[in-house]
Design a protein around this motif. Sequence first.
Motif, PDB file in Angstrom:
ATOM      1  N   HIS A 292       0.830  -1.203   0.000  1.00  0.00           N
ATOM      2  CA  HIS A 292       0.000   0.000   0.000  1.00  0.00           C
ATOM      3  C   HIS A 292       0.860   1.248   0.000  1.00  0.00           C
ATOM      4  O   HIS A 292       1.872   1.329   0.697  1.00  0.00           O
ATOM      5  CB  HIS A 292      -0.931   0.039   1.210  1.00  0.00           C
ATOM      6  CG  HIS A 292      -1.904   1.180   1.131  1.00  0.00           C
ATOM      7  ND1 HIS A 292      -3.097   1.083   0.453  1.00  0.00           N
ATOM      8  CD2 HIS A 292      -1.826   2.450   1.587  1.00  0.00           C
ATOM      9  CE1 HIS A 292      -3.723   2.250   0.515  1.00  0.00           C
ATOM     10  NE2 HIS A 292      -2.960   3.092   1.190  1.00  0.00           N
ATOM     11  N   PHE A 293       0.410   2.246  -0.775  1.00  0.00           N
ATOM     12  CA  PHE A 293       1.047   3.567  -0.791  1.00  0.00           C
ATOM     13  C   PHE A 293      -0.035   4.608  -1.034  1.00  0.00           C
ATOM     14  O   PHE A 293      -0.954   4.403  -1.834  1.00  0.00           O
ATOM     15  CB  PHE A 293       2.106   3.672  -1.889  1.00  0.00           C
ATOM     16  CG  PHE A 293       2.664   5.071  -2.017  1.00  0.00           C
ATOM     17  CD1 PHE A 293       3.714   5.471  -1.212  1.00  0.00           C
ATOM     18  CD2 PHE A 293       2.101   5.982  -2.899  1.00  0.00           C
ATOM     19  CE1 PHE A 293       4.207   6.766  -1.297  1.00  0.00           C
ATOM     20  CE2 PHE A 293       2.587   7.286  -2.985  1.00  0.00           C
ATOM     21  CZ  PHE A 293       3.647   7.675  -2.188  1.00  0.00           C
ATOM     22  N   ASN A 294       0.099   5.758  -0.357  1.00  0.00           N
ATOM     23  CA  ASN A 294      -0.756   6.898  -0.654  1.00  0.00           C
ATOM     24  C   ASN A 294      -0.065   8.153  -0.161  1.00  0.00           C
ATOM     25  O   ASN A 294       0.808   8.099   0.721  1.00  0.00           O
ATOM     26  CB  ASN A 294      -2.135   6.757   0.006  1.00  0.00           C
ATOM     27  CG  ASN A 294      -3.225   7.467  -0.789  1.00  0.00           C
ATOM     28  OD1 ASN A 294      -2.943   8.267  -1.672  1.00  0.00           O
ATOM     29  ND2 ASN A 294      -4.477   7.176  -0.461  1.00  0.00           N
ATOM     30  N   VAL A 295      -0.450   9.276  -0.726  1.00  0.00           N
ATOM     31  CA  VAL A 295       0.148  10.560  -0.356  1.00  0.00           C
ATOM     32  C   VAL A 295      -0.970  11.581  -0.170  1.00  0.00           C
ATOM     33  O   VAL A 295      -1.993  11.532  -0.864  1.00  0.00           O
ATOM     34  CB  VAL A 295       1.166  11.030  -1.425  1.00  0.00           C
ATOM     35  CG1 VAL A 295       0.501  11.244  -2.767  1.00  0.00           C
ATOM     36  CG2 VAL A 295       1.902  12.294  -0.966  1.00  0.00           C
ATOM     37  N   PHE A 296      -0.788  12.488   0.790  1.00  0.00           N
ATOM     38  CA  PHE A 296      -1.828  13.451   1.149  1.00  0.00           C
ATOM     39  C   PHE A 296      -1.239  14.846   1.304  1.00  0.00           C
ATOM     40  O   PHE A 296      -0.115  15.013   1.779  1.00  0.00           O
ATOM     41  CB  PHE A 296      -2.491  13.071   2.478  1.00  0.00           C
ATOM     42  CG  PHE A 296      -3.164  11.734   2.466  1.00  0.00           C
ATOM     43  CD1 PHE A 296      -4.499  11.624   2.126  1.00  0.00           C
ATOM     44  CD2 PHE A 296      -2.462  10.589   2.806  1.00  0.00           C
ATOM     45  CE1 PHE A 296      -5.131  10.387   2.117  1.00  0.00           C
ATOM     46  CE2 PHE A 296      -3.075   9.354   2.803  1.00  0.00           C
ATOM     47  CZ  PHE A 296      -4.415   9.253   2.451  1.00  0.00           C
TER      48      PHE A 296
ATOM     49  N   GLU B 257       5.421  -4.038   2.496  1.00  0.00           N
ATOM     50  CA  GLU B 257       5.327  -4.752   1.227  1.00  0.00           C
ATOM     51  C   GLU B 257       5.577  -3.828   0.034  1.00  0.00           C
ATOM     52  O   GLU B 257       6.068  -4.266  -1.005  1.00  0.00           O
ATOM     53  CB  GLU B 257       3.941  -5.405   1.063  1.00  0.00           C
ATOM     54  CG  GLU B 257       3.644  -6.533   2.033  1.00  0.00           C
ATOM     55  CD  GLU B 257       3.012  -6.039   3.320  1.00  0.00           C
ATOM     56  OE1 GLU B 257       2.647  -6.890   4.153  1.00  0.00           O
ATOM     57  OE2 GLU B 257       2.894  -4.804   3.477  1.00  0.00           O
ATOM     58  N   PHE B 258       5.235  -2.554   0.185  1.00  0.00           N
ATOM     59  CA  PHE B 258       5.422  -1.612  -0.926  1.00  0.00           C
ATOM     60  C   PHE B 258       6.904  -1.427  -1.245  1.00  0.00           C
ATOM     61  O   PHE B 258       7.283  -1.286  -2.410  1.00  0.00           O
ATOM     62  CB  PHE B 258       4.785  -0.259  -0.587  1.00  0.00           C
ATOM     63  CG  PHE B 258       4.892   0.749  -1.696  1.00  0.00           C
ATOM     64  CD1 PHE B 258       4.144   0.600  -2.855  1.00  0.00           C
ATOM     65  CD2 PHE B 258       5.741   1.841  -1.597  1.00  0.00           C
ATOM     66  CE1 PHE B 258       4.244   1.518  -3.897  1.00  0.00           C
ATOM     67  CE2 PHE B 258       5.853   2.762  -2.625  1.00  0.00           C
ATOM     68  CZ  PHE B 258       5.100   2.607  -3.778  1.00  0.00           C
ATOM     69  N   LEU B 259       7.740  -1.414  -0.212  1.00  0.00           N
ATOM     70  CA  LEU B 259       9.183  -1.261  -0.421  1.00  0.00           C
ATOM     71  C   LEU B 259       9.917  -2.571  -0.160  1.00  0.00           C
ATOM     72  O   LEU B 259      11.029  -2.576   0.372  1.00  0.00           O
ATOM     73  CB  LEU B 259       9.749  -0.155   0.480  1.00  0.00           C
ATOM     74  CG  LEU B 259       9.551   1.283   0.010  1.00  0.00           C
ATOM     75  CD1 LEU B 259      10.309   2.249   0.903  1.00  0.00           C
ATOM     76  CD2 LEU B 259       9.980   1.478  -1.434  1.00  0.00           C
ATOM     77  N   ILE B 260       9.292  -3.685  -0.511  1.00  0.00           N
ATOM     78  CA  ILE B 260       9.927  -4.981  -0.317  1.00  0.00           C
ATOM     79  C   ILE B 260      11.274  -5.004  -1.044  1.00  0.00           C
ATOM     80  O   ILE B 260      11.453  -4.362  -2.089  1.00  0.00           O
ATOM     81  CB  ILE B 260       8.994  -6.108  -0.812  1.00  0.00           C
ATOM     82  CG1 ILE B 260       9.501  -7.471  -0.365  1.00  0.00           C
ATOM     83  CG2 ILE B 260       8.829  -6.046  -2.318  1.00  0.00           C
ATOM     84  CD1 ILE B 260       8.490  -8.583  -0.592  1.00  0.00           C
TER      85      ILE B 260
END
Length: 309
Positions: A35-39, A115-118
Amino acid sequence: MNTTTIDQFYQQLISNAGTDVRELLPDGINREIGHFNVFSMVELTKRLQKNPAMPYNRRAYYKISLISGRNRAEYADKVIDIEKNALLFATPKVPYHYLPQDADQTGHFCVFTDEFLIQSKSGVVLDDLPIFRPGGYPVFQLTDEDANNIGYIFRKMEKELASNYAYKYDLLRNYVLELIHYGQKLQPAMSLYPTHTASARVSSLFIELLERQFPIESPQQKLGLRTAKDYADRLSVHVNHLNKVLKENTGKTTTDIISSRIVQEAKILLKQTDWNVSEIAYSLGFEEVAHFSNFFRKQTSLSPVAFRA
């Protein structure tokens, strides 16, 4: 002290929003990617009915924040005052929160799972990076120039996340690594140590962390934290400091407190379950039954079998 998952993070946003914020979920993200998100803090604040207080807890995800405004970041034994601009790195292993000191707050933040930066995708092991190691100083004061440079990285993230580029998540990983390396080149913010407050906080967090290991509910469940060093690492303090604080506040050493709680749980399991001694020993963190028997006898003057009889 609770652990906030990435799903609970969104649930908190939704419950505090005047409008539905579920459209903020990124397109195409899935379990395989992580998972990744930016705000943008300004845009997010506009959606919220209120500015919810951040609980002092542990998060099951990583977070990198660019904060512009007066704030105070609190860790187990660190209280760091942010005067203007700061870059904060948060890891699932260290509980923290920060408290806005005025209403004028701007900036950005991104959230992502391990997991996003595995390693196979990013080439790095997150917890091996200096910026995420327990005991470090994950808050960095920024000049206006640094804040502008970092803000530009976040704006690139926002633009890329909204794009239809097939490999956008590969590019976003590079942006996250750019933030990490930018932070690792900066000098950490000065830490303040208000002795009484920090001591009380460390003691309280240690007890909460200890109690969260219990009850043991199945023979397959095993204590996640077993030694004084395990707890010190999780609280991001040196084991000698933790021992000193607990001795001052409770009159007991860290090991004494842990041992007392383990033997209390052992007595419950011996009297209230039909698990064999080997299963109880394993669940309480003992690799050998003999080690558990010796420990229990030292604490109670009885063997586990004699106590159970």
